[in-house]
Structure formats: C-alpha cells, structure tokens
Design a protein around this motif. Structure first.
Motif, PDB file in Angstrom:
ATOM      1  N   LYS A   1     -36.040  -7.322 -20.499  1.00 26.86           N
ATOM      2  CA  LYS A   1     -34.690  -7.049 -19.998  1.00 26.86           C
ATOM      3  C   LYS A   1     -33.984  -8.336 -19.592  1.00 26.86           C
ATOM      4  N   ILE A   2     -34.691  -9.224 -18.942  1.00 29.52           N
ATOM      5  CA  ILE A   2     -34.108 -10.503 -18.526  1.00 29.52           C
ATOM      6  C   ILE A   2     -33.772 -11.346 -19.744  1.00 29.52           C
ATOM      7  N   VAL A   3     -34.701 -11.427 -20.665  1.00 34.65           N
ATOM      8  CA  VAL A   3     -34.491 -12.233 -21.861  1.00 34.65           C
ATOM      9  C   VAL A   3     -33.359 -11.663 -22.710  1.00 34.65           C
ATOM     10  N   PHE A   4     -33.335 -10.345 -22.839  1.00 34.47           N
ATOM     11  CA  PHE A   4     -32.260  -9.714 -23.606  1.00 34.47           C
ATOM     12  C   PHE A   4     -30.903 -10.016 -22.967  1.00 34.47           C
ATOM     13  N   GLY A   5     -30.841  -9.999 -21.640  1.00 31.33           N
ATOM     14  CA  GLY A   5     -29.593 -10.321 -20.942  1.00 31.33           C
ATOM     15  C   GLY A   5     -29.131 -11.735 -21.224  1.00 31.33           C
ATOM     16  N   LEU A   6     -30.056 -12.692 -21.264  1.00 30.17           N
ATOM     17  CA  LEU A   6     -29.685 -14.075 -21.577  1.00 30.17           C
ATOM     18  C   LEU A   6     -29.157 -14.213 -23.006  1.00 30.17           C
ATOM     19  N   VAL A   7     -29.846 -13.606 -23.943  1.00 32.01           N
ATOM     20  CA  VAL A   7     -29.416 -13.697 -25.344  1.00 32.01           C
ATOM     21  C   VAL A   7     -28.096 -12.962 -25.551  1.00 32.01           C
ATOM     22  N   PHE A   8     -27.986 -11.776 -25.001  1.00 34.24           N
ATOM     23  CA  PHE A   8     -26.762 -10.983 -25.147  1.00 34.24           C
ATOM     24  C   PHE A   8     -25.569 -11.694 -24.509  1.00 34.24           C
ATOM     25  N   GLY A   9     -25.773 -12.252 -23.323  1.00 31.91           N
ATOM     26  CA  GLY A   9     -24.698 -12.989 -22.655  1.00 31.91           C
ATOM     27  C   GLY A   9     -24.278 -14.217 -23.433  1.00 31.91           C
ATOM     28  N   GLY A  10     -25.248 -14.954 -23.958  1.00 33.57           N
ATOM     29  CA  GLY A  10     -24.936 -16.138 -24.751  1.00 33.57           C
ATOM     30  C   GLY A  10     -24.201 -15.805 -26.040  1.00 33.57           C
ATOM     31  N   PHE A  11     -24.525 -14.670 -26.616  1.00 30.96           N
ATOM     32  CA  PHE A  11     -23.878 -14.241 -27.859  1.00 30.96           C
ATOM     33  C   PHE A  11     -22.374 -14.054 -27.668  1.00 30.96           C
ATOM     34  N   PHE A  12     -21.979 -13.544 -26.505  1.00 29.06           N
ATOM     35  CA  PHE A  12     -20.558 -13.329 -26.238  1.00 29.06           C
ATOM     36  C   PHE A  12     -19.901 -14.513 -25.536  1.00 29.06           C
ATOM     37  N   ALA A  13     -20.661 -15.277 -24.781  1.00 26.64           N
ATOM     38  CA  ALA A  13     -20.085 -16.395 -24.033  1.00 26.64           C
ATOM     39  C   ALA A  13     -19.698 -17.560 -24.942  1.00 26.64           C
ATOM     40  N   ALA A  14     -20.449 -17.801 -25.995  1.00 29.19           N
ATOM     41  CA  ALA A  14     -20.179 -18.947 -26.864  1.00 29.19           C
ATOM     42  C   ALA A  14     -18.795 -18.876 -27.520  1.00 29.19           C
ATOM     43  N   PRO A  15     -18.449 -17.798 -28.215  1.00 25.42           N
ATOM     44  CA  PRO A  15     -17.118 -17.767 -28.815  1.00 25.42           C
ATOM     45  C   PRO A  15     -16.001 -17.685 -27.782  1.00 25.42           C
TER      46      PRO A  15
ATOM     47  N   SER B   1     -34.167 -19.351 -29.435  1.00 26.98           N
ATOM     48  CA  SER B   1     -35.481 -19.904 -29.799  1.00 26.98           C
ATOM     49  C   SER B   1     -36.444 -19.872 -28.614  1.00 26.98           C
ATOM     50  N   SER B   2     -35.939 -20.130 -27.408  1.00 19.65           N
ATOM     51  CA  SER B   2     -36.792 -20.013 -26.215  1.00 19.65           C
ATOM     52  C   SER B   2     -37.264 -18.574 -26.037  1.00 19.65           C
ATOM     53  N   THR B   3     -36.368 -17.642 -26.288  1.00 22.71           N
ATOM     54  CA  THR B   3     -36.706 -16.225 -26.165  1.00 22.71           C
ATOM     55  C   THR B   3     -37.815 -15.839 -27.132  1.00 22.71           C
ATOM     56  N   LEU B   4     -37.682 -16.252 -28.368  1.00 26.06           N
ATOM     57  CA  LEU B   4     -38.710 -15.921 -29.356  1.00 26.06           C
ATOM     58  C   LEU B   4     -40.050 -16.551 -28.988  1.00 26.06           C
ATOM     59  N   THR B   5     -40.007 -17.770 -28.451  1.00 28.56           N
ATOM     60  CA  THR B   5     -41.236 -18.429 -28.025  1.00 28.56           C
ATOM     61  C   THR B   5     -41.871 -17.685 -26.860  1.00 28.56           C
ATOM     62  N   PHE B   6     -41.052 -17.305 -25.864  1.00 27.14           N
ATOM     63  CA  PHE B   6     -41.581 -16.573 -24.719  1.00 27.14           C
ATOM     64  C   PHE B   6     -42.154 -15.226 -25.138  1.00 27.14           C
ATOM     65  N   PHE B   7     -41.473 -14.540 -26.032  1.00 28.06           N
ATOM     66  CA  PHE B   7     -41.984 -13.256 -26.509  1.00 28.06           C
ATOM     67  C   PHE B   7     -43.330 -13.429 -27.206  1.00 28.06           C
ATOM     68  N   SER B   8     -43.431 -14.464 -28.020  1.00 25.95           N
ATOM     69  CA  SER B   8     -44.678 -14.646 -28.760  1.00 25.95           C
ATOM     70  C   SER B   8     -45.826 -15.088 -27.854  1.00 25.95           C
ATOM     71  N   LEU B   9     -45.533 -15.815 -26.785  1.00 22.04           N
ATOM     72  CA  LEU B   9     -46.596 -16.305 -25.910  1.00 22.04           C
ATOM     73  C   LEU B   9     -46.895 -15.384 -24.725  1.00 22.04           C
TER      74      LEU B   9
END
Length: 144
Positions: A93-107, A78-86
């Motif tokens: 690249k930085i934002v994608f890395g955070l989302v991609f990392g979180g996607f695999f780190a959570a499980p 949600s932070s990523t989508l907000t930052f992209f929109s604003l």
C-alpha cells in the motif's frame, strides 16, 4: 550532509535568479547516479539534490523541474520493483501510493512549472531549498 549541500545550493540558486546564465549540462550521469544512490540508500534526496544542483548551474527551472519529476517517477518505480523482489509485498500500500503519486505529480509539475516566469521560479526555488535545509538542520541538531 545533504541539508548542508542544499543550503549552499539555495544561496547559489538565488544568485542565479538575477543573472541570465544558461550553460550546457556536464556530468549528468554522475549527478543522476549520486541522486539515485541518495534516494535509494538514504531514503530521499533525488528531488532536492538533482533539482537544486541543476538549477544552481544555471539550467532553466521549467526544464529541470519537469525532467527531474519525470525521472523521479522512474527512480521510484525501479526502487519499488527492487523492494518487492527483495522484501515481498508486505508494504504494497505504501509503495503503491508512492508510485501512483509520482505518476500524477510528474506531468503536473511540468505543466505548472511551464506557466511561472523564470525569475519568480528561481527565486521561489532558492527560498524553498534554503527553508528545507534549515528545517532539516534544525531538526538534526536541536531535536535530539
């Protein structure tokens, strides 16, 4: 402020490691709101704040780590989508890395935390929270 708070939570987590107390979670929405505010406004804090608070209240670390990691993915998304929109997509690249990392780190965090014994996990988390807090406080006061 967060480092002071988590330092004392680290002590409370270590005390929780030696007793068998599991209570019903109260004011989870308020805790999540503060954690989300810290994560978005200050630039971090969801994991340390929410995880250490829930564990210090006697919640099972296996449940807390898995659920906080999963919810942290959605906070980051949600932070990523907000930052992209604003701000546009200048830092995609930085934002994608955070989302991609979180996607695999959570499980992964949920799976690993399910294998560790409860007392060892509480003790380890308490020590790690205290080390993190001391490091942040040291950097704040001595590396000016």
């Amino acid at each position: 402020m967060l480092a002071f708070y988590t330092f004392f939570l680290g002590i409370r987590i270590l005390l929780t490691a030696w007793r068998k107390q599991h209570s019903k979670a109260k004011k989870i929405g308020f805790l999540a709101g503060i954690g989300g505010f810290l994560d978005s406004f200050v630039g971090g804090g969801w994991g340390p704040f929410v995880t250490s608070t829930l564990i210090s209240k006697g919640k099972t670390p296996k449940y807390v780590i898995g659920s906080v990691s999963l919810s942290e993915f959605f906070v980051t998304l949600s932070s990523t989508l907000t930052f992209f929109s604003l701000l546009g997509i200048h830092y995609w690249k930085i934002v994608f890395g955070l989302v991609f990392g979180g996607f695999f780190a959570a499980p992964l965090a949920a799976k690993i935390s399910g294998k560790i014994p409860l007392k060892i996990m509480c003790f380890s988390i308490g020590i790690l929270v205290k080390i993190w807090s001391i490091r942040v406080l040291h950097n704040c006061f001595f590396n000016i």
